[in-house]
Design a protein around this motif. Sequence first.
Motif, PDB file in Angstrom:
ATOM      1  N   ASP A 193       2.780  90.894 -41.582  1.00  0.00           N
ATOM      2  CA  ASP A 193       2.836  90.002 -42.930  1.00  0.00           C
ATOM      3  C   ASP A 193       1.961  90.812 -43.973  1.00  0.00           C
ATOM      4  OD1 ASP A 193       2.178  88.147 -44.621  1.00  0.00           O
ATOM      5  OD2 ASP A 193       1.282  86.525 -43.429  1.00  0.00           O
ATOM      6  N   PRO A 194       2.581  90.912 -45.207  1.00  0.00           N
ATOM      7  CA  PRO A 194       1.887  91.558 -46.149  1.00  0.00           C
ATOM      8  C   PRO A 194       0.610  90.843 -46.981  1.00  0.00           C
ATOM      9  CG  PRO A 194       4.109  91.145 -46.998  1.00  0.00           C
ATOM     10  CD  PRO A 194       4.115  90.892 -45.340  1.00  0.00           C
ATOM     11  N   GLY A 195       0.683  89.433 -46.422  1.00  0.00           N
ATOM     12  CA  GLY A 195      -0.279  88.611 -47.089  1.00  0.00           C
ATOM     13  C   GLY A 195      -1.736  88.650 -46.324  1.00  0.00           C
ATOM     14  N   ILE A 196      -1.489  89.197 -45.116  1.00  0.00           N
ATOM     15  CA  ILE A 196      -2.622  89.487 -44.300  1.00  0.00           C
ATOM     16  C   ILE A 196      -2.956  91.155 -44.314  1.00  0.00           C
ATOM     17  CG2 ILE A 196      -3.566  89.631 -41.901  1.00  0.00           C
ATOM     18  CD1 ILE A 196      -1.349  87.456 -41.358  1.00  0.00           C
ATOM     19  N   GLY A 197      -2.302  91.844 -44.329  1.00  0.00           N
ATOM     20  CA  GLY A 197      -2.220  93.221 -44.667  1.00  0.00           C
ATOM     21  C   GLY A 197      -2.973  94.336 -43.561  1.00  0.00           C
ATOM     22  N   ILE A 198      -2.860  93.861 -42.316  1.00  0.00           N
ATOM     23  CA  ILE A 198      -3.341  94.643 -41.267  1.00  0.00           C
ATOM     24  C   ILE A 198      -2.878  96.054 -41.359  1.00  0.00           C
ATOM     25  CG2 ILE A 198      -3.435  95.247 -38.730  1.00  0.00           C
ATOM     26  CD1 ILE A 198      -2.673  91.685 -38.656  1.00  0.00           C
ATOM     27  N   ALA A 199      -3.948  97.006 -41.157  1.00  0.00           N
ATOM     28  CA  ALA A 199      -3.727  98.357 -41.350  1.00  0.00           C
ATOM     29  C   ALA A 199      -3.171  98.834 -40.032  1.00  0.00           C
ATOM     30  CB  ALA A 199      -4.892  99.131 -41.703  1.00  0.00           C
TER      31      ALA A 199
ATOM     32  N   GLY B  60      -7.506  84.022 -43.011  1.00  0.00           N
ATOM     33  CA  GLY B  60      -6.430  84.717 -43.258  1.00  0.00           C
ATOM     34  C   GLY B  60      -6.872  86.270 -43.284  1.00  0.00           C
ATOM     35  N   ARG B  61      -8.133  86.697 -42.902  1.00  0.00           N
ATOM     36  CA  ARG B  61      -8.580  88.095 -42.976  1.00  0.00           C
ATOM     37  C   ARG B  61      -8.483  88.640 -41.484  1.00  0.00           C
ATOM     38  NH1 ARG B  61     -14.032  87.982 -45.731  1.00  0.00           N
ATOM     39  NH2 ARG B  61     -14.165  90.097 -44.562  1.00  0.00           N
ATOM     40  N   TRP B  62      -8.427  89.627 -41.382  1.00  0.00           N
ATOM     41  CA  TRP B  62      -8.301  90.379 -40.111  1.00  0.00           C
ATOM     42  C   TRP B  62      -9.483  91.235 -39.684  1.00  0.00           C
ATOM     43  CZ3 TRP B  62      -7.528  95.501 -39.083  1.00  0.00           C
ATOM     44  CH2 TRP B  62      -7.198  96.411 -40.174  1.00  0.00           C
ATOM     45  N   VAL B  63      -9.446  91.699 -38.426  1.00  0.00           N
ATOM     46  CA  VAL B  63     -10.542  92.658 -37.886  1.00  0.00           C
ATOM     47  C   VAL B  63      -9.709  93.278 -36.962  1.00  0.00           C
ATOM     48  CG1 VAL B  63     -12.616  91.781 -38.551  1.00  0.00           C
ATOM     49  CG2 VAL B  63     -11.715  91.170 -36.405  1.00  0.00           C
ATOM     50  N   GLY B  64      -9.917  94.674 -36.682  1.00  0.00           N
ATOM     51  CA  GLY B  64      -9.513  95.407 -35.502  1.00  0.00           C
ATOM     52  C   GLY B  64     -10.317  96.430 -35.065  1.00  0.00           C
ATOM     53  N   THR B  65     -10.040  96.784 -33.696  1.00  0.00           N
ATOM     54  CA  THR B  65     -11.061  97.955 -33.259  1.00  0.00           C
ATOM     55  C   THR B  65     -10.020  98.706 -32.291  1.00  0.00           C
ATOM     56  OG1 THR B  65     -13.073  98.461 -32.313  1.00  0.00           O
ATOM     57  CG2 THR B  65     -11.875  96.461 -31.435  1.00  0.00           C
ATOM     58  N   GLU B  66     -10.228  99.854 -31.766  1.00  0.00           N
ATOM     59  CA  GLU B  66      -9.739 100.489 -30.804  1.00  0.00           C
ATOM     60  C   GLU B  66     -10.315 100.204 -29.478  1.00  0.00           C
ATOM     61  OE1 GLU B  66      -9.054 104.892 -29.048  1.00  0.00           O
ATOM     62  OE2 GLU B  66      -8.714 104.677 -31.182  1.00  0.00           O
ATOM     63  N   LEU B  67      -9.618  99.616 -28.569  1.00  0.00           N
ATOM     64  CA  LEU B  67      -9.869  99.539 -26.964  1.00  0.00           C
ATOM     65  C   LEU B  67      -9.297 100.731 -26.054  1.00  0.00           C
ATOM     66  CD1 LEU B  67      -9.754  95.803 -26.830  1.00  0.00           C
ATOM     67  CD2 LEU B  67     -11.709  97.263 -27.456  1.00  0.00           C
TER      68      LEU B  67
ATOM     69  N   VAL C 143       1.094 101.934 -36.591  1.00  0.00           N
ATOM     70  CA  VAL C 143       2.479 102.325 -36.434  1.00  0.00           C
ATOM     71  C   VAL C 143       3.342 101.500 -37.708  1.00  0.00           C
ATOM     72  CG1 VAL C 143       2.623 100.185 -34.929  1.00  0.00           C
ATOM     73  CG2 VAL C 143       4.602 101.860 -34.912  1.00  0.00           C
ATOM     74  N   GLY C 144       4.152 102.392 -38.166  1.00  0.00           N
ATOM     75  CA  GLY C 144       5.186 101.751 -39.181  1.00  0.00           C
ATOM     76  C   GLY C 144       5.972 100.744 -38.729  1.00  0.00           C
ATOM     77  N   ALA C 145       6.504  99.997 -39.651  1.00  0.00           N
ATOM     78  CA  ALA C 145       7.573  99.029 -39.576  1.00  0.00           C
ATOM     79  C   ALA C 145       8.785  99.447 -38.797  1.00  0.00           C
ATOM     80  CB  ALA C 145       8.012  97.999 -40.751  1.00  0.00           C
ATOM     81  N   ASP C 146       9.267 100.656 -39.062  1.00  0.00           N
ATOM     82  CA  ASP C 146      10.534 101.427 -38.541  1.00  0.00           C
ATOM     83  C   ASP C 146      10.338 101.806 -37.239  1.00  0.00           C
ATOM     84  OD1 ASP C 146      11.907 100.759 -40.847  1.00  0.00           O
ATOM     85  OD2 ASP C 146      11.331 102.759 -41.637  1.00  0.00           O
ATOM     86  N   ASP C 147       8.858 102.158 -36.778  1.00  0.00           N
ATOM     87  CA  ASP C 147       8.622 102.792 -35.669  1.00  0.00           C
ATOM     88  C   ASP C 147       8.101 101.878 -34.406  1.00  0.00           C
ATOM     89  OD1 ASP C 147       9.349 105.463 -36.392  1.00  0.00           O
ATOM     90  OD2 ASP C 147       7.429 105.515 -37.651  1.00  0.00           O
ATOM     91  N   ALA C 148       7.697 100.605 -34.688  1.00  0.00           N
ATOM     92  CA  ALA C 148       6.966  99.451 -33.974  1.00  0.00           C
ATOM     93  C   ALA C 148       8.133  99.117 -32.928  1.00  0.00           C
ATOM     94  CB  ALA C 148       6.420  98.480 -34.847  1.00  0.00           C
ATOM     95  N   ILE C 149       7.811  98.759 -31.905  1.00  0.00           N
ATOM     96  CA  ILE C 149       8.558  98.469 -30.468  1.00  0.00           C
ATOM     97  C   ILE C 149       8.151  97.066 -30.467  1.00  0.00           C
ATOM     98  CG2 ILE C 149       9.196  98.542 -28.192  1.00  0.00           C
ATOM     99  CD1 ILE C 149       8.369 101.621 -28.625  1.00  0.00           C
ATOM    100  N   LEU C 150       9.024  96.175 -30.537  1.00  0.00           N
ATOM    101  CA  LEU C 150       8.526  94.566 -30.694  1.00  0.00           C
ATOM    102  C   LEU C 150       9.790  93.782 -30.104  1.00  0.00           C
ATOM    103  CD1 LEU C 150       8.315  94.658 -34.457  1.00  0.00           C
ATOM    104  CD2 LEU C 150       6.387  93.542 -33.260  1.00  0.00           C
ATOM    105  N   SER C 151       9.314  92.701 -29.561  1.00  0.00           N
ATOM    106  CA  SER C 151      10.220  91.718 -28.950  1.00  0.00           C
ATOM    107  C   SER C 151      10.851  90.966 -29.843  1.00  0.00           C
ATOM    108  CB  SER C 151       9.173  90.585 -28.039  1.00  0.00           C
ATOM    109  OG  SER C 151       8.517  89.767 -28.836  1.00  0.00           O
ATOM    110  N   GLU C 152      12.122  90.492 -29.515  1.00  0.00           N
ATOM    111  CA  GLU C 152      12.789  89.532 -30.605  1.00  0.00           C
ATOM    112  C   GLU C 152      11.906  88.374 -31.248  1.00  0.00           C
ATOM    113  OE1 GLU C 152      15.420  89.814 -32.843  1.00  0.00           O
ATOM    114  OE2 GLU C 152      15.273  91.230 -31.844  1.00  0.00           O
TER     115      GLU C 152
END
Length: 192
Positions: free
Chosen positions: A150-156, A96-103, A159-168
């Motif tokens: 998902d707030p349970g994962i908490g990825i930083a 349930g934890r995450w890692v991220g990096t810029e590519l 981009v905010g939820a209002d600005d994110a461009i997502l598929s349905e």
Amino acid sequence: MQLERLAIADVVKIVPPRYGDDRGYFSEVFKDAWFRSQVEDVGFVQDNQSLSAAKGTVRGLHYQLPPFAQGKLVRCITGAVFDVAVDLRAGSPTYGRWVGTELSGRSGAQLWIPVGFAHGFATLEPDSIVHYKVTAPYSAGHDRGLLWNDPGIGIAWPVGADDAILSEKDRKQPPLAEIAPSDRFSLYVERT
């Protein structure tokens, strides 16, 4: 090649060397024998590529179930992305934890995401092209996903939820707490 194990050690950032002059650069971005000996002994069966036209595009969080579970070697050819892996291996100390990096196309860095992780990214620049090698072919019947924010994962995310461009499809994915036990990876094996 430089190799960096992230906070979840099975997720590996790889930076191939570049040899440049006033014409540009040359880089060996993948070597099968090196990858098998230094990262993980797997074979790749398919290469995928996506173009995201707008900054703030989010793709993910995606994964596939066995027998089509995929390990992914991800790189950004043009532009830049924030790339994320979420551990879905039941029994893992980092479940349930995450890692991220810029590519980015500028850095040439790549991210190895093994089987048992969900994967996604957010574009940091317009016209970002992401290329990834996978260890199993796409299978619609085994395709699954998690709610990207998902707030349970908490990825930083950058981009905010209002600005994110997502598929349905990505808007409607379930949070981690609601995925069926059969949609998790049931076996965690600690690597030695």
